[in-house]
Design a protein around this motif. Structure first.
Motif, PDB file in Angstrom:
ATOM      1  N   VAL A  22       8.508 -10.333  13.699  1.00 27.66           N
ATOM      2  CA  VAL A  22       7.263  -9.560  13.629  1.00 27.66           C
ATOM      3  C   VAL A  22       7.582  -8.082  13.805  1.00 27.66           C
ATOM      4  CG1 VAL A  22       5.822 -11.449  14.481  1.00 27.66           C
ATOM      5  CG2 VAL A  22       6.863  -9.870  16.119  1.00 27.66           C
ATOM      6  N   GLY A  52       6.164 -13.024   5.827  1.00 27.95           N
ATOM      7  CA  GLY A  52       5.984 -12.353   7.108  1.00 27.95           C
ATOM      8  C   GLY A  52       4.912 -11.287   7.014  1.00 27.95           C
ATOM      9  N   ASP A  53       4.544 -10.721   8.162  1.00 30.97           N
ATOM     10  CA  ASP A  53       3.546  -9.662   8.193  1.00 30.97           C
ATOM     11  C   ASP A  53       4.101  -8.419   7.506  1.00 30.97           C
ATOM     12  OD1 ASP A  53       5.331  -9.734  10.472  1.00 30.97           O
ATOM     13  OD2 ASP A  53       4.290  -7.976  11.230  1.00 30.97           O
ATOM     14  N   SER A  89       8.059 -14.068  12.412  1.00 33.91           N
ATOM     15  CA  SER A  89       6.812 -13.783  11.713  1.00 33.91           C
ATOM     16  C   SER A  89       6.487 -14.942  10.782  1.00 33.91           C
ATOM     17  CB  SER A  89       6.938 -12.480  10.915  1.00 33.91           C
ATOM     18  OG  SER A  89       5.697 -12.147  10.345  1.00 33.91           O
ATOM     19  N   ASP A  90       5.343 -15.588  11.020  1.00 32.31           N
ATOM     20  CA  ASP A  90       4.855 -16.760  10.293  1.00 32.31           C
ATOM     21  C   ASP A  90       5.470 -18.029  10.880  1.00 32.31           C
ATOM     22  OD1 ASP A  90       4.009 -18.748   8.500  1.00 32.31           O
ATOM     23  OD2 ASP A  90       4.034 -17.358   6.814  1.00 32.31           O
TER      24      ASP A  90
END
Length: 314
Positions: A22, A52-53, A89-90
Motif C-alpha cells: 500500500v 493495487g491502490d 495492497s489488495d
C-alpha cells in the motif's frame, strides 16, 4: 535455488497477478511493473496483471489493472517489496493458487509458498534485475519499458545512489539498464519534480523541526498543516529525507496525521531504527522504517525511544 524455482514457476502459470505494498513508492511500482514487462515481453500469450491502490504521483510509471476475483482461481500471485502481509495492497492475493514473495526488507512475515528475501539488495527492483539476468537462460528477455521501470525503482530506493544501501552491484546493474532505450531525464523529472505546495511545506519543515542534544529530530504534520498546504498524507513521502543533510542530525521522525491514525516515518544516518518501528506496529530497514500510532501521546513515546537510540549511538 529459490530464484530458479521462481523462474520455473513463472513459466508454468498462464495467469500471473503481481501485487505490492500500500502507498507505493517508485521501488514498489518499478519492481511490480518491471517484472510484468519482463514476463509479458518474453511470453506474450501469458495473462499478466498488476494490481493495487493507485498513487497519483506515480501514474507516469504504470497504471494498475482491473482484475475480477475469478481470475485468481488458477493464478500465480507474486508480491513485490512488501515485508508484512498486512501491507499488501489488495487482500485478494490470498485467492491465488500459489504465492511468491520477493522483497529486500527483513523477513519478519513469512507469507508465501516461495520466499526470496535479500536484505543486502538496495531495492526490490535490483532483485528483479538479478532475476532478469538469470531468467534469460530460460527464455526471458527484458524490453525498454521494463528496463526503465526497474531503473526507476533502483533510483528511487537509493536516493539517486546516495544511500548506504547502494553497492558495487547496484552500480553495475544501473550501468546495464541505461543501455536500454528510455528517457532518463524524463524519468528523473517524473520522480523528483516538486509541486510548489510541496516545496513550500519543505520550507515549513526546515523552519519548524526540533533537534535534541542527542541528534534526534522530529516534525509533526497535523491535518491542519496538510490542509493549509493542500497536501495529502501520501505526498509527504517526498519530504521525509529533507532533514538528512542537516549537520548534527543522527535520526529523525516524521509524524503525519491521517484520518484514523498517525503515520510515523523514521530515517537514520547511523542508529538502528527498525526495532522502534516494530514496537509500534511497523517495520522496515535499519536506517529507514515506518510505523503507526493512534494518538499524539504515543508519538511522544516514539520520540523518547528514538532519543534513546541516538544517545546510545557513537
Amino acid at each position: 535455488m529459490t530464484k530458479e524455482k521462481i523462474i520455473h514457476t513463472m513459466k508454468e502459470f498462464e495467469t500471473i497477478i503481481i501485487h505490492r505494498h500500500v502507498r507505493p513508492d517508485p521501488d514498489a511500482i518499478g519492481s511490480q511493473a518491471g517484472l510484468r514487462e519482463m514476463i509479458k515481453h518474453s511470453f506474450p500469450e501469458k495473462n499478466v496483471f498488476i494490481v493495487g491502490d493507485e498513487e497519483p504521483s506515480l501514474l507516469f510509471l504504470a497504471q494498475m489493472d482491473e482484475v475480477e476475483d475469478e481470475v485468481y482461481k488458477n493464478a500465480l500471485v507474486i508480491v513485490c517489496d512488501t515485508a508484512n502481509a498486512a501491507r499488501i495492497s489488495d487482500a485478494r492475493y490470498k485467492l491465488g493458487k500459489k504465492v511468491i514473495k520477493i522483497d529486500h526488507h527483513p523477513n519478519v512475515d513469512l507469507y508465501g509458498d516461495l520466499i526470496w528475501v535479500d536484505t543486502e539488495s538496495s531495492s526490490t527492483s535490483e532483485m528483479i534485475y538479478e532475476l532478469v539476468l538469470l531468467a534469460k537462460y530460460e527464455g526471458f528477455t527484458l524490453n525498454n519499458e521494463g528496463a526503465k521501470l526497474i531503473y526507476g525503482g533502483i533510483v528511487g530506493d537509493t536516493g539517486r545512489f546516495l544511500f548506504p544501501s547502494t553497492t558495487k552491484k547496484t552500480f553495475q546493474y544501473a550501468a546495464d539498464l541505461v543501455t536500454y532505450d528510455f528517457d532518463r531525464s524524463n524519468l528523473y523529472d517524473g520522480i523528483y519534480n516538486t509541486k510548489d505546495n510541496i516545496a513550500r511545506l519543505r520550507g515549513f519543515i526546515l523552519q519548524h523541526f526540533k533537534l535534541s542534544s542527542s541528534g534526534m529530530s522530529t516534525i509533526k504534520l497535523t491535518t491542519s498543516i496538510l490542509d493549509e498546504y493542500k497536501i495529502s498524507p501520501n505526498e509527504t513521502s517526498q519530504l521525509v529525507n529533507v532533514l538528512g543533510d542537516i549537520e548534527g542530525i543522527k535520526a529523525w521522525a516524521f509524524f503525519i496525521e491521517e484520518e484514523d491514525l498517525i503515520r510515523v516515518r523514521l530515517r537514520s544516518k547511523g542508529p538502528v531504527i527498525n526495532d522502534i518501528a516494530a514496537k509500534y506496529d511497523g517495520g522496515g530497514h535499519p536506517m529507514a522504517a515506518g510505523a503507526s500510532v493512534r494518538t499524539w501521546d504515543e508519538t511522544d513515546k516514539v520520540t523518547h525511544d528514538l532519543d534513546q537510540v541516538c544517545m546510545a549511538f557513537e
